[in-house]
Each structure stands twice: as C-alpha cells, then as structure tokens.
Design an enzyme around this catalytic site. Structure first.
Site, short mmCIF file in Angstrom:
data_model
loop_
_atom_site.label_atom_id
_atom_site.label_comp_id
_atom_site.label_asym_id
_atom_site.label_seq_id
_atom_site.Cartn_x
_atom_site.Cartn_y
_atom_site.Cartn_z
N CYS A 50 -50.14 93.60 30.03
CA CYS A 50 -49.50 91.78 30.44
C CYS A 50 -48.28 92.32 30.58
CB CYS A 50 -50.34 91.57 29.18
SG CYS A 50 -49.37 89.65 28.43
N CYS A 53 -46.01 89.94 28.32
CA CYS A 53 -46.12 90.97 26.91
C CYS A 53 -45.16 91.93 26.93
CB CYS A 53 -46.88 91.29 26.44
SG CYS A 53 -48.98 90.37 26.91
#
Length: 279
Positions: A50, A53
C-alpha cells in the site's frame, strides 16, 4: 568507499525516520490495555504493497509531534495483506483505514485513505487524555444495573471526559453521558420522592451535554424551562452553562453577565477555570 558509506547512512536515516509506535497486538489484548490505561485503541489497517500506507509511515507516523500524542493511545497495526476475520469484522474495504475504538469496542472514528500530519494531530487532539473514570463507571453499571448511583456516575464521568474532548468526539461522549442520565431518571421515576436539587442537577447535566454536542440554542431553551431560583449547589453549573451557551450563540453581553454571576456563585472554582480555558 565514501559513496557506499553515504548510501548506508541515507538508508539508515530513512529506516529510522519511518519507525512507528504501532504494535501487532490482537484487538482484545489492546482493549484490555486501553481499559487499564484509561485510553482508546487505534487500529491501523496496513499492507506493505500500500503506497499511501508507506508514505504515512515516513511523513506522518514517524514524526515526534505525532508520536507525542499517539503515545496516549494503544496503537495496533493490522496486516491486511491477506483476507482475515479482523478485516471482515470491521468492514475494511480500502487501505489505509484508521479506526479508533474505546476499551469497550465502541467505534468513535473511522477514515479511509491518506491522512496528513495535520489531519492526524487534529484528530488526536479531540480525544480526552483519560477515560479511567468513565470505564470504571461502565464496569459498575454491569455489576449494579438497577442502582441510580451507578448510572449517575456513568453520566457524570462521561460528561467529564467530554469536557476534556472536542469536536465530534466530545459530542459522542456527551451522548454516552445522556444515556446514563436517561437510565438514572427512569430509576428515580419509580421513587415516591426525589430531592428537587437532584432533579435540577440532572437537568443541568442534560443541558451541558447539549452544549458539548454543539447545540447551544437547545441548551438555552432547556435552561429557560428551569426555575429561576436554583438550589445554591447548582448555581455555579447553571451560570457556566448559560455563559458558554450565550458565547457560542454570539451574545457576548449576556455571556459576560452570566460570567459575572458565575464568579459570585458558591463552589465556582472548577467552572470558572473551565470557562476561561474555553474562551
């Protein structure tokens, strides 16, 4: 050699700068710790693939200013690389997703997608620093579900937490306080006699909860329904609520008059300090 050392230093700096406070605790264990500490649980749903993230780790979660506030919470990172029951339980469909729960598992906040440093700091500042009294009241209600005092303490302790909070979090805590008030009033309704000063206090607590939920006009309307002459024990709270409500409804002259009365009321120290803090 020098070039190799330079790359090594840059690598170590990048690694250290991305250090976070998240643990791999399961949610139940995190909730137990939060109950003991009197705080909330942060669930950060994350995956190595991600992109947002990883950027948040480097640009948000690793910052000292963020971690200084984040330390007040129990921080849990949940790996969403593979489907799991925790993802299903919380209905997480996108990454990153941030959820904040209380120690009882009640959800207070949810957001999916990237959050800036300002987003995170604004969020953290909304939460009260200590929930121990509120959690203790939750426990007592389970142990003594028919006692007036337990619900009164629940209402009072959640209201105190709401006073220390702000924004949507204060509103939710005030809502929990109201639920305690409703149960306390139901129990009192079964009694043949109830001191008038106590009924006044419950009404004033309800008015303050309206204030904490951002409904100042409704708080003033409720205050207008009470007797003009209150029990001296309740005068300071009544003056504080009116002063705050008038201030929030852009009526500074009336707010000032109520503040003057507050300064003359008995046992006013707490409310004077609260009013000054919120100015």
């Amino acid at each position: 050699m020098r070039l190799s050392l330079l790359f090594l230093c840059l690598f170590l700096f990048a690694t250290l700068s991305a250090q976070t406070l998240f643990t791999r605790l399961d949610v139940d264990s995190a909730s137990d710790i939060a109950a003991a500490k009197g705080t909330f649980v942060i669930l950060d749903f994350y995956a190595d693939w991600c992109g947002p993230c990883k950027v948040m780790d480097e640009k948000v979660w690793s910052l000292d200013t963020v971690q200084a506030l984040q330390n007040r919470f129990v921080n849990v990172r949940i790996d969403a690389t593979n489907p799991n029951t925790t993802l299903d339980k919380y209905g997480v469909k996108a990454l990153p997703t941030l959820i904040v729960l209380d120690a009882n598992g009640k959800e207070y906040y949810r957001r999916k997608g990237y959050m800036t440093k300002e987003d995170v700091l604004t969020l953290f500042h909304q939460f009260p620093p200590n929930m121990q009294a509120a959690y203790a009241a939750d426990y007592l209600v389970k142990e003594q579900p028919d006692a007036f005092n337990t619900y009164f303490m629940l209402a009072r302790n959640y209201q105190e937490a709401a006073r220390q909070a702000s924004g949507a979090i204060a509103s939710q805590l005030a809502g929990a306080s109201n639920k305690g008030l409703e149960q306390a009033q139901k129990i009192l309704s079964k009694k043949s006699t109830t001191p008038e000063s106590l009924m006044e206090r419950l009404s004033l607590m309800e008015a303050e909860n309206l204030l904490l939920k951002g409904r100042a006009k409704k708080a003033l309307k409720l205050m207008a329904s009470l007797n003009e002459v209150l029990n001296p024990k309740n005068e300071a709270l009544a003056c504080y609520i009116k002063a705050q409500a008038y201030r929030k409804t852009n009526q500074p002259e009336l707010a000032g008059e109520c503040y003057d009365l507050l300064q003359e009321a008995a046992d006013n120290e707490v409310f004077v300090a609260m009013y000054k803090k919120k100015q």
